[in-house]
Write a protein that holds these residues in place. Sequence first.
Motif, short mmCIF file in Angstrom:
data_model
loop_
_atom_site.label_atom_id
_atom_site.label_comp_id
_atom_site.label_asym_id
_atom_site.label_seq_id
_atom_site.Cartn_x
_atom_site.Cartn_y
_atom_site.Cartn_z
N ILE A 35 30.49 32.39 52.40
CA ILE A 35 31.61 32.79 51.89
C ILE A 35 32.79 31.96 52.80
N ARG A 36 33.46 31.03 51.65
CA ARG A 36 34.55 30.66 51.56
C ARG A 36 35.53 31.06 50.51
N GLN A 37 36.86 31.97 51.25
CA GLN A 37 37.64 32.51 50.37
C GLN A 37 38.52 31.29 50.66
N ASN A 38 39.45 31.08 49.41
CA ASN A 38 41.34 30.36 50.00
C ASN A 38 41.61 31.08 48.85
N GLY A 39 43.38 32.36 49.11
CA GLY A 39 43.26 32.64 48.34
C GLY A 39 42.94 32.92 46.86
N ASP A 40 42.98 32.71 45.87
CA ASP A 40 42.25 33.00 44.30
C ASP A 40 40.60 32.82 44.51
N GLU A 41 40.53 31.44 45.08
CA GLU A 41 39.33 30.43 45.21
C GLU A 41 38.05 31.03 45.95
N PHE A 42 36.67 30.95 45.62
CA PHE A 42 35.79 31.45 46.66
C PHE A 42 35.00 30.65 46.43
N SER A 43 34.23 30.08 47.55
CA SER A 43 32.47 28.94 47.50
C SER A 43 31.95 30.31 48.13
N ILE A 44 30.93 30.98 47.34
CA ILE A 44 29.41 31.65 48.38
C ILE A 44 28.29 31.01 47.49
N CYS A 45 28.09 30.03 48.77
CA CYS A 45 26.51 30.07 49.21
C CYS A 45 24.98 30.82 49.66
N VAL A 46 24.66 31.02 49.31
CA VAL A 46 22.95 31.90 49.64
C VAL A 46 21.96 31.11 49.85
N LYS A 47 21.94 31.38 51.05
CA LYS A 47 20.79 30.48 51.66
C LYS A 47 19.54 31.51 51.57
N THR A 48 18.48 30.52 51.10
CA THR A 48 17.06 31.43 51.66
C THR A 48 15.96 29.88 51.57
N PRO A 49 14.83 30.35 52.64
CA PRO A 49 13.81 29.42 52.88
C PRO A 49 13.74 28.35 51.74
N LEU A 50 13.21 28.90 50.84
CA LEU A 50 13.26 28.24 48.70
C LEU A 50 14.18 27.92 48.83
N ARG A 51 15.39 27.60 48.46
CA ARG A 51 16.51 27.10 47.87
C ARG A 51 17.59 27.99 48.37
N THR A 52 18.81 26.68 48.09
CA THR A 52 19.68 27.62 48.20
C THR A 52 20.98 27.09 47.01
N ASN A 53 21.73 28.30 46.53
CA ASN A 53 22.92 28.29 45.63
C ASN A 53 23.78 28.96 45.98
N THR A 54 24.56 27.53 45.85
CA THR A 54 26.40 28.55 45.07
C THR A 54 27.24 28.16 43.82
N ASN A 55 27.29 28.90 44.36
CA ASN A 55 28.57 29.58 43.19
C ASN A 55 30.26 29.39 44.00
N THR A 56 30.99 28.52 42.95
CA THR A 56 32.41 28.35 43.21
C THR A 56 32.85 28.94 42.03
N PHE A 57 33.77 29.22 42.20
CA PHE A 57 35.39 29.94 41.11
C PHE A 57 36.25 30.37 41.64
N THR A 58 37.12 30.71 40.49
CA THR A 58 39.33 30.68 41.14
C THR A 58 38.41 32.52 40.11
N ILE A 59 39.46 33.69 41.06
CA ILE A 59 39.65 34.61 40.16
C ILE A 59 40.64 34.50 38.63
#
Length: 128
Positions: free
Chosen positions: A43-67
Amino acid sequence: MAVDFSGSWKLYEQENAEEFLRAVSAPEIYIKMMKEVKPLTTIRQNGDEFSICVKTPLRTNTNTFTIGSESDFHTMDGQKIKATARLVDGKIVIESEKLKHVREIQGEDMIETFTAGGTTLIRRSRRV
């Protein structure tokens, strides 16, 4: 004081994963994988901005959002949904028509609670 979600988190325990994934019609291969895999969440958090990256051996899923702003999210089973993330009592709450995801810090743990219909999945991770 604001809660800092930043860092890398390794899943160590989950409750009700198989029942939850079946309730959201996840593919069988994904259900089998989730029983055996311990994802790493960064998780990368900068104030109300977030980037959440979930890694598994089969795939990587990243969601980026602002509160407070509607964003596109990719769900655990690969579907794409629109939702607005909110910060409620220090918890990140993402809610769509079919799914609610609450992420919070309790002591040294990050607790994620996913609810769909009447089924709930709880995942616990620790900073690494």
